[in-house]
Design a protein around this motif. Structure first.
Motif: not given
Length: 103
Positions: A58, A61-62, A66, A69
């Motif tokens: 996680a 992934y984040f 960020i 994007s």
């Protein structure tokens, strides 16, 4: 060669429009119960490793999302170069190589 011709000469039926699972209430229930049994039989150490692994995934992934994007990059491109002209995403006949508009 003869077998290839025999296979090619067979009539081709259209594929079914939807997928249907046989014995719908029973098959999914058996799958859920068998997976719950296997997950329940795992030792607590395995659940701990899985939780750490999921947390690391996680975070990656984040953090990647960020920084990469498409909304973020579109905003930064627009703010850096207000007069940029973008090519259309669709191809028209004028953009094709070898297109002759006089025909």
């Amino acid at each position: 060669m003869m077998s290839a011709l025999a296979i090619m000469s067979m009539p081709k039926l259209p594929p079914p429009e939807t997928f249907s699972c046989p014995l719908v209430p029973l098959i999914p229930l058996l799958g859920i119960l068998s997976n719950a049994y296997m997950m329940g039989s795992l030792p607590l150490v395995a659940w701990g490793f899985a939780a750490v692994w999921f947390a690391m995934g996680a975070i990656v992934y984040f953090a990647y999302g960020i920084r990469h994007s498409s909304l973020q990059s579109r905003h930064s491109i627009d703010s850096q170069n207000e007069s940029a002209q973008y090519q259309p995403l669709c191809l028209s006949s004028e953009n094709l190589v070898g297109y002759d508009s006089t025909k």
